[in-house]
Design an enzyme around this catalytic site. Structure first.
Site, mmCIF file in Angstrom:
data_model
loop_
_atom_site.group_PDB
_atom_site.id
_atom_site.type_symbol
_atom_site.label_atom_id
_atom_site.label_comp_id
_atom_site.label_asym_id
_atom_site.label_seq_id
_atom_site.Cartn_x
_atom_site.Cartn_y
_atom_site.Cartn_z
ATOM 1 N N ASP A 144 -1.814 -42.591 -50.602
ATOM 2 C CA ASP A 144 -1.543 -41.209 -50.190
ATOM 3 C C ASP A 144 -0.745 -40.456 -51.252
ATOM 4 O O ASP A 144 -0.985 -39.267 -51.498
ATOM 5 C CB ASP A 144 -0.768 -41.198 -48.867
ATOM 6 C CG ASP A 144 -1.590 -41.727 -47.702
ATOM 7 O OD1 ASP A 144 -2.832 -41.686 -47.778
ATOM 8 O OD2 ASP A 144 -0.981 -42.196 -46.720
ATOM 9 N N GLU A 282 19.084 -55.410 -36.020
ATOM 10 C CA GLU A 282 19.457 -53.994 -36.127
ATOM 11 C C GLU A 282 20.915 -53.855 -36.537
ATOM 12 O O GLU A 282 21.263 -52.999 -37.354
ATOM 13 C CB GLU A 282 19.202 -53.277 -34.802
ATOM 14 C CG GLU A 282 19.480 -51.789 -34.856
ATOM 15 C CD GLU A 282 19.283 -51.084 -33.536
ATOM 16 O OE1 GLU A 282 19.506 -49.856 -33.479
ATOM 17 O OE2 GLU A 282 18.924 -51.751 -32.546
ATOM 18 N N HIS A 367 -1.034 -61.584 -34.796
ATOM 19 C CA HIS A 367 -0.218 -62.634 -34.191
ATOM 20 C C HIS A 367 -0.804 -64.017 -34.454
ATOM 21 O O HIS A 367 -0.056 -64.994 -34.566
ATOM 22 C CB HIS A 367 -0.105 -62.417 -32.677
ATOM 23 C CG HIS A 367 0.867 -61.343 -32.302
ATOM 24 N ND1 HIS A 367 0.520 -60.015 -32.262
ATOM 25 C CD2 HIS A 367 2.180 -61.405 -31.956
ATOM 26 C CE1 HIS A 367 1.570 -59.300 -31.897
ATOM 27 N NE2 HIS A 367 2.582 -60.107 -31.711
#
Length: 604
Positions: A144, A282, A367
Site C-alpha cells: 500500500d 498488555e 490455528h
C-alpha cells in the site's frame, strides 16, 4: 542453569495446576516487566541500540527459558523471507505471494505437529501464529505504501502504509519484540516504527522528549489482574473441566438444561487462561511505552489502550455474536478484517457472505489443521450471519422511531440476546477446547446439536419458504413502519375528502368539470379501494427502503406530497377568474358537451 530453570517451571506447574508450557509463557511475560526497566532508559535517539536490546532479550527467552531452538530458527527464517521478498519483488502479486509463503510455512508446521504432537518439546505454534500476523500485514502495508495511486486507498490502508523499507535490524526488532513475542497482541509495523523513533509521542506535551513515556502503576495493575486470572484458571479446573464430560454423574445423566449451562461454564473456565496471558502482555506493553495511544488534553493524562487485545467485560456481557467476536482477540480480528476479509474485494465493493466464510476458514487454518478448529470457526460464521438477521429485522422492533433510543421493552430483547449468546458460545467452544473430533461431536450430540438447530431455525425464518411473510411481520412492527401507518391513517382522511373538494369545484365551474385530475369520473368513486391497495404498497415499500437506506428520502417525499395537497385544497376556494387563468400546471378535463375544453386549474 537450564536444569534450574526447568526445575522452577515444573514446581510452579504442580503448585498452580497449570500446564508447564503456560507457566513458561507467564515467566517470560513477567520477565518482560523487568526487561522494560532497561529498555525505557535507553534514549530515543539510540534506535540501533534499542533494536539490539530487543533482539537480545527475545533470544534469551527462546534459547534459555523456553529452550526452543526451533522457535528461534522459525523467527529468523520467516523474517528473512518477508524482508527479502518485500524488498525486491516489485509486483502487485507480492503481498499474495508473501501471504501464501508465510501461511504455507505455518501449515507445514501445523501438519507435522498434528501427526507428531510435541510431548516434552516446547510447542512453537503460538509464536509462529503471531509471526504470521506481523509478516503478512507488513507485506500488505508495504504494498500500500508503494502504491502508484495512494489516493485510491481507504483511510485505514493509508494510515498503516509503509512508504520506506526498513533496515534488517529494525525489521528483526519488530518481529522479535519480546512483550508481544509469545502471546501477542500483534501490532502493525508503522506503529512499531513510530514507537521506535518516538514519532508516536508527537502529541505528548513536551518540547524535548528524550526517553519513552511509560506507566508503571497501570502496568502493575495489569500484571496483578493477569495473575488473578491465572489463579482462577487453576482453581476452576478442580471444579469444572473437560474431563468431567465423560462422567455420568457430572454431565451425561444430567438434564438438557443443566448440560448447556455446564458447557457455558466450561467455556468460561477455558477463557481464563487467555485473559491472563493477554492482560499480562498488555501490562508489559504499557511499561515499554508502546501501548501509548494519545495524550488526552482534557484529563491531562495518557490513554494506554493501543495494545488492548481483549475487552473482557464487553465479551462476557455481549448480547450478540457480532459483539462477542469483535471484543475477543481484537488484534487478530483486526488482521482478519483488514488483511483477509477486506482484501477479498475492492475498497468500493461490499464483501459478501463468501468473504465471511473464507475469513473464518483462514482463522481456523491459522490455528491449525485440526478439524475441531473448522467445526468451531465455520459454525461461528453461521452464528454471525444469523445474528445479522435478528439485528436487522427484530432489534428495531424494540427501538423508537430514531432507531437508537430503546423502547421500554428493549430489556426483553437484550436479556434474550445475552442469555442465548452465552449458551450458544458455550456450545460453540467445545471442539476448540477438546481438540478431538469424535469427542466434540459426541458432546454436541449429548445436547441435541442445539446450537446448529438454532441456526437451522433462523435460516428457515429468514430464508425459508415462509420467510417473506415472517420478515413482513417484523417490518410491520418496526417503529418507522408503525409511525408511517399512523401518519397514513390520519392523512387518508384528507385523500378521501378530495372527491368532495372536486365536486364543489365542479358545481361552480359547471358541466365542464365532470372529470377530475385527468381521470374519468367513474374511477374517482373507487378511491377507497385505491387506498386499500396503497396500504399494501406501503408495507412492501417500507421493507425495500429500509434495506436501501431511504428512510429520510421517503419521509421527505411524503411530507412534500401532503403539503402539496393542503395547499391545493386551500387554493380551490374561492373560485375567481384569476385562479382559473393562473398558468402553472394544466390538466385535461373531459366534458360530455359537444366541445371538450382544457381548463387550467392553476395547480403547482
Amino acid at each position: 542453569m537450564f536444569v534450574i530453570v526447568e526445575g522452577v517451571i515444573l514446581y510452579l506447574s504442580v503448585v498452580s495446576n497449570i500446564e508447564p508450557s503456560l507457566v513458561k509463557y507467564l515467566i517470560c511475560l513477567v520477565m518482560s516487566y523487568f526487561s522494560n526497566i532497561v529498555l525505557v532508559k535507553i534514549p530515543l535517539k539510540y534506535v540501533g541500540l534499542r533494536c539490539l536490546y530487543i533482539i537480545s532479550v527475545a533470544t534469551f527467552y527462546l534459547l534459555v527459558v523456553l529452550r526452543s531452538l526451533d522457535s528461534f530458527l522459525i523467527l529468523v527464517k520467516n523474517t528473512l523471507v518477508t524482508f527479502l521478498l518485500t524488498r525486491w519483488m516489485a509486483s502487485k502479486y507480492m503481498p499474495f505471494v508473501n501471504f501464501f509463503l508465510i501461511m504455507g510455512n505455518l501449515a507445514i508446521h501445523n501438519i507435522y505437529n498434528y501427526f507428531y504432537p510435541p510431548t516434552m518439546k516446547f510447542d512453537t505454534t503460538a509464536i509462529h501464529m503471531i509471526l504470521v500476523i506481523k509478516l503478512t500485514s507488513f507485506g500488505w502495508s508495504y504494498f500500500d505504501g508503494t502504491s502508484a495511486k495512494p489516493e485510491s486507498l481507504s483511510v485505514y490502508k493509508r494510515s498503516k502504509a509503509v512508504k520506506k523499507h526498513p533496515s534488517l535490524l529494525q525489521f528483526m526488532a519488530y518481529t522479535f519484540f519480546y512483550p508481544t513475542l509469545l502471546t501477542g497482541p500483534s501490532i502493525d509495523y508503522i506503529e512499531f516504527d513510530d514507537w521506535l523513533t518516538g514519532n508516536i509521542f508527537k502529541d505528548y506535551p513536551t518540547s524535548n522528549l528524550a526517553y519513552v513515556p511509560h506507566n508503571w502503576k497501570l502496568s502493575l495493575k495489569k500484571l496483578i489482574k493477569g495473575l488473578v486470572f491465572l489463579l482462577l484458571a487453576g482453581i476452576s479446573k478442580t471444579v469444572i473441566s473437560e474431563d468431567k464430560l465423560n462422567s455420568k454423574k457430572a454431565f451425561l445423566d444430567r438434564s438438557f438444561i443443566y448440560k448447556i449451562h455446564y458447557l457455558y461454564l466450561l467455556g468460561f473456565a477455558f477463557r481464563l487462561k487467555y485473559y491472563s496471558a493477554w492482560t499480562t502482555a498488555e501490562g508489559a506493553c504499557i511499561s515499554s511505552g508502546i501501548a501509548y495511544n494519545y495524550y488526552d488534553k482534557d484529563s491531562h493524562s495518557i490513554v494506554w489502550d493501543r495494545m488492548s487485545n481483549i475487552d473482557i467485560w464487553t465479551f462476557e456481557a455481549a448480547q450478540s455474536s457480532y459483539v462477542s467476536i469483535k471484543s475477543w482477540n481484537i488484534k487478530t480480528n483486526n488482521w482478519l478484517k483488514n488483511y483477509v476479509y477486506l482484501r477479498l474485494c475492492n475498497d468500493n465493493e461490499k464483501p459478501t457472505f463468501t468473504a465471511t466464510l473464507i475469513t473464518f476458514a483462514v482463522s481456523a487454518f491459522w490455528h491449525g489443521i485440526n478439524p475441531c478448529y473448522y467445526l468451531t470457526f465455520l459454525t461461528g460464521a453461521l452464528y454471525q450471519n444469523c445474528g445479522q438477521y435478528y439485528r436487522k429485522y427484530t432489534r428495531p422492533v424494540f427501538l423508537l422511531g430514531d432507531r437508537v433510543t430503546p423502547s421500554k421493552y428493549k430489556w426483553i430483547y437484550d436479556f434474550i440476546g445475552f442469555y442465548m449468546v452465552k449458551l450458544l458460545f458455550g456450545y460453540l467452544m467445545q471442539p476448540f477446547i477438546l481438540l478431538d473430533f469424535s469427542k466434540a461431536l459426541e458432546v454436541w450430540s449429548k445436547v441435541g446439536y442445539f446450537g446448529h438447530i438454532c441456526v437451522v431455525i433462523t435460516y428457515l425464518l429468514f430464508k425459508g419458504p415462509l420467510s417473506t411473510s415472517f420478515k413482513h411481520k417484523c417490518l410491520d412492527h418496526h417503529p418507522v413502519a408503525v409511525s408511517n401507518r399512523k401518519q397514513l391513517n390520519s392523512d387518508s382522511h384528507k385523500l378521501k375528502t378530495l372527491p368532495k373538494i372536486q365536486i364543489e369545484l365542479g358545481m361552480k365551474l359547471g358541466s365542464q368539470s365532470q372529470i377530475y385530475f385527468g381521470i374519468p369520473q367513474k374511477y374517482i368513486y373507487e378511491w377507497t379501494e385505491i387506498l386499500d391497495e396503497w396500504d399494501i404498497f406501503v408495507n412492501d415499500y417500507s421493507e425495500w427502503k429500509f434495506q436501501n437506506g431511504l428512510e429520510l428520502e421517503e419521509d421527505n417525499l411524503v411530507a412534500a406530497f401532503f403539503t402539496f395537497i393542503e395547499q391545493f385544497a386551500e387554493s380551490t376556494s374561492p373560485i375567481d377568474p384569476e385562479f382559473i387563468n393562473r398558468k402553472k400546471i394544466s390538466f385535461n378535463v373531459y366534458s360530455p358537451s359537444s366541445s371538450q375544453n382544457i381548463i387550467d386549474l392553476g395547480i403547482d
